[in-house]
Structure formats: structure tokens, C-alpha cells
Write a protein that holds these residues in place. Structure first.
Motif, PDB file in Angstrom:
ATOM      1  N   TRP A  85     -47.265  89.179   5.605  1.00 49.49           N
ATOM      2  CA  TRP A  85     -46.297  89.909   4.796  1.00 49.49           C
ATOM      3  C   TRP A  85     -44.993  89.123   4.639  1.00 49.49           C
ATOM      4  O   TRP A  85     -44.334  89.189   3.602  1.00 49.49           O
ATOM      5  N   PHE A  86     -44.619  88.375   5.667  1.00 48.34           N
ATOM      6  CA  PHE A  86     -43.411  87.556   5.564  1.00 48.34           C
ATOM      7  C   PHE A  86     -43.556  86.510   4.468  1.00 48.34           C
ATOM      8  O   PHE A  86     -42.655  86.314   3.652  1.00 48.34           O
ATOM      9  N   LEU A  91     -42.328  84.650  -1.192  1.00 51.44           N
ATOM     10  CA  LEU A  91     -42.798  84.296  -2.532  1.00 51.44           C
ATOM     11  C   LEU A  91     -42.377  85.345  -3.561  1.00 51.44           C
ATOM     12  O   LEU A  91     -41.973  84.995  -4.681  1.00 51.44           O
ATOM     13  N   ALA A  92     -42.462  86.614  -3.205  1.00 49.62           N
ATOM     14  CA  ALA A  92     -42.189  87.696  -4.148  1.00 49.62           C
ATOM     15  C   ALA A  92     -40.732  87.730  -4.601  1.00 49.62           C
ATOM     16  O   ALA A  92     -40.447  88.024  -5.761  1.00 49.62           O
ATOM     17  N   PRO A  98     -44.867  78.344  -3.574  1.00 51.84           N
ATOM     18  CA  PRO A  98     -46.071  77.951  -2.839  1.00 51.84           C
ATOM     19  C   PRO A  98     -46.035  76.479  -2.414  1.00 51.84           C
ATOM     20  O   PRO A  98     -46.500  76.135  -1.328  1.00 51.84           O
ATOM     21  N   GLN A  99     -45.450  75.630  -3.237  1.00 56.50           N
ATOM     22  CA  GLN A  99     -45.362  74.208  -2.900  1.00 56.50           C
ATOM     23  C   GLN A  99     -44.465  73.983  -1.672  1.00 56.50           C
ATOM     24  O   GLN A  99     -44.758  73.145  -0.832  1.00 56.50           O
ATOM     25  N   GLN A 100     -43.381  74.740  -1.574  1.00 61.20           N
ATOM     26  CA  GLN A 100     -42.507  74.609  -0.409  1.00 61.20           C
ATOM     27  C   GLN A 100     -43.247  74.997   0.867  1.00 61.20           C
ATOM     28  O   GLN A 100     -43.094  74.342   1.894  1.00 61.20           O
ATOM     29  N   PHE A 101     -44.037  76.063   0.800  1.00 62.40           N
ATOM     30  CA  PHE A 101     -44.852  76.423   1.958  1.00 62.40           C
ATOM     31  C   PHE A 101     -45.819  75.303   2.298  1.00 62.40           C
ATOM     32  O   PHE A 101     -45.980  74.937   3.448  1.00 62.40           O
ATOM     33  N   LYS A 102     -46.467  74.746   1.268  1.00 62.95           N
ATOM     34  CA  LYS A 102     -47.446  73.681   1.484  1.00 62.95           C
ATOM     35  C   LYS A 102     -46.800  72.457   2.131  1.00 62.95           C
ATOM     36  O   LYS A 102     -47.391  71.795   2.973  1.00 62.95           O
ATOM     37  N   ASN A 103     -45.553  72.159   1.761  1.00 62.37           N
ATOM     38  CA  ASN A 103     -44.853  70.997   2.310  1.00 62.37           C
ATOM     39  C   ASN A 103     -44.554  71.123   3.803  1.00 62.37           C
ATOM     40  O   ASN A 103     -44.191  70.145   4.447  1.00 62.37           O
ATOM     41  N   THR A 113     -39.818  76.289  12.047  1.00 60.64           N
ATOM     42  CA  THR A 113     -38.476  75.743  11.834  1.00 60.64           C
ATOM     43  C   THR A 113     -38.048  75.941  10.390  1.00 60.64           C
ATOM     44  O   THR A 113     -36.912  76.312  10.111  1.00 60.64           O
ATOM     45  N   TRP A 114     -38.965  75.714   9.477  1.00 56.39           N
ATOM     46  CA  TRP A 114     -38.659  75.865   8.062  1.00 56.39           C
ATOM     47  C   TRP A 114     -38.439  77.336   7.700  1.00 56.39           C
ATOM     48  O   TRP A 114     -37.552  77.663   6.919  1.00 56.39           O
ATOM     49  N   CYS A 115     -39.222  78.249   8.288  1.00 56.08           N
ATOM     50  CA  CYS A 115     -39.099  79.682   7.987  1.00 56.08           C
ATOM     51  C   CYS A 115     -37.803  80.278   8.532  1.00 56.08           C
ATOM     52  O   CYS A 115     -37.317  81.282   8.010  1.00 56.08           O
ATOM     53  N   ARG A 116     -37.258  79.682   9.575  1.00 56.96           N
ATOM     54  CA  ARG A 116     -36.057  80.213  10.226  1.00 56.96           C
ATOM     55  C   ARG A 116     -34.905  80.421   9.235  1.00 56.96           C
ATOM     56  O   ARG A 116     -34.164  81.383   9.332  1.00 56.96           O
ATOM     57  N   LYS A 117     -34.776  79.538   8.253  1.00 59.79           N
ATOM     58  CA  LYS A 117     -33.656  79.656   7.309  1.00 59.79           C
ATOM     59  C   LYS A 117     -33.749  80.915   6.460  1.00 59.79           C
ATOM     60  O   LYS A 117     -32.740  81.471   6.055  1.00 59.79           O
ATOM     61  N   PHE A 118     -34.959  81.428   6.230  1.00 62.57           N
ATOM     62  CA  PHE A 118     -35.109  82.632   5.430  1.00 62.57           C
ATOM     63  C   PHE A 118     -34.627  83.862   6.174  1.00 62.57           C
ATOM     64  O   PHE A 118     -34.077  84.775   5.582  1.00 62.57           O
TER      65      PHE A 118
END
Length: 153
Positions: A85-86, A91-92, A98-103, A113-118
């Protein structure tokens, strides 16, 4: 929180929670069975004193008063859905593509680490008190010996 109101969903909810079912899944199953919304079920359980709630970003978040620890399968499923859901939320609302997630799929640590900023962008906290801590350096063995003991040695 004693209440005179009795929820018609109380028995089903208590039974599911005592079996180790996630309380959210229990409410979703009850809502589906009775053709009601989960919010309706939660409000009924809240009025009956079976759960607590907190308003968060304009939405009520509920949790049971009495809770039995879930089975490993249940908490792993809940953990999976939390992250699923996160990512959908990111994305929503346009926080990510999706490309940022893929990276950032090299490792779980990289992804976290990347998700922390959200989380920082979505939720803000105000500090009411700041606690200052002093760094204290413990004395080394040399500085603990006094001249008196050095002379005797």
C-alpha cells in the motif's frame, strides 16, 4: 472505556482477534459478510468500547483494546500489505514514478533508504522539547591512575 452500546459485530471481531487474525483483516471480513463498509464496522466497535482510535490526516485509525499477538503468517502478511500500500500511495499521488522505484531495487537497505524521504515529506513532527546530551569521554587507564599509585608501583 465502558459503554452501554453493544455492537452486533463484537462477537465476530473478538473471535477473529483471539484466533490471531489481524484486526484489520477481521474488520474487512466482517464488513464483507454484512455488506457494510469497514469504517462502519470500526465505528460500531468503537462505540461498544472494543477499540481505540486516533485521527490522522483527517482519517480515523483504529486498534483493538484487547489484542492477542498474531501468528507469524498473519504479521508477515500485514507487513507485506503495508509496503504494498505504501508503494501504491507513492505512485498514486505522484511522489514517485515506477522508474524511480526500479532504480532503487538493488537491496532492501537501498530501497528503505530511498523510501525514507517520502515519510519525511508526508508526515511532519514538531519538537516540543529538545533534550541536550553531553558527550562524555570515559577516562583511559592512564588517566585513572593517580600519582600516589604510580609511586607505589
Amino acid at each position: 472505556m465502558p459503554s452501554k452500546y453493544t455492537s452486533p459485530y463484537a462477537a465476530s471481531f473478538k473471535s477473529a482477534v483471539n484466533r490471531g487474525t489481524s484486526y484489520n483483516f477481521a474488520v474487512f471480513n466482517i464488513a464483507k459478510r454484512y455488506n457494510k463498509t469497514p469504517e462502519y464496522i470500526w465505528q460500531s466497535l468503537y462505540k461498544a468500547g472494543l477499540c481505540y482510535r486516533q485521527k490522522f490526516n483527517g482519517q480515523w485509525i483504529y486498534w483493538p483494546v484487547n489484542f492477542k499477538k498474531c501468528t507469524a503468517k498473519t504479521w508477515k502478511t500485514s507487513q507485506y500489505w503495508t509496503w504494498q500500500w505504501f508503494t501504491e500511495w507513492c505512485l498514486a499521488n505522484g511522489w514517485a514514478t515506477p522508474q524511480q522505484f526500479k532504480n532503487h531495487t538493488g537491496s532492501q537497505q537501498d530501497f528503505m533508504t530511498w523510501c525514507r524521504k517520502f515519510f519525511g515529506k508526508q508526515y511532519t513532527w514538531k519538537k516540543t522539547k529538545t533534550r541536550t546530551t553531553k558527550n562524555y569521554k570515559f577516562p583511559t587507564a592512564k588517566s585513572r591512575t593517580t600519582r600516589r599509585y604510580r609511586k607505589a608501583a
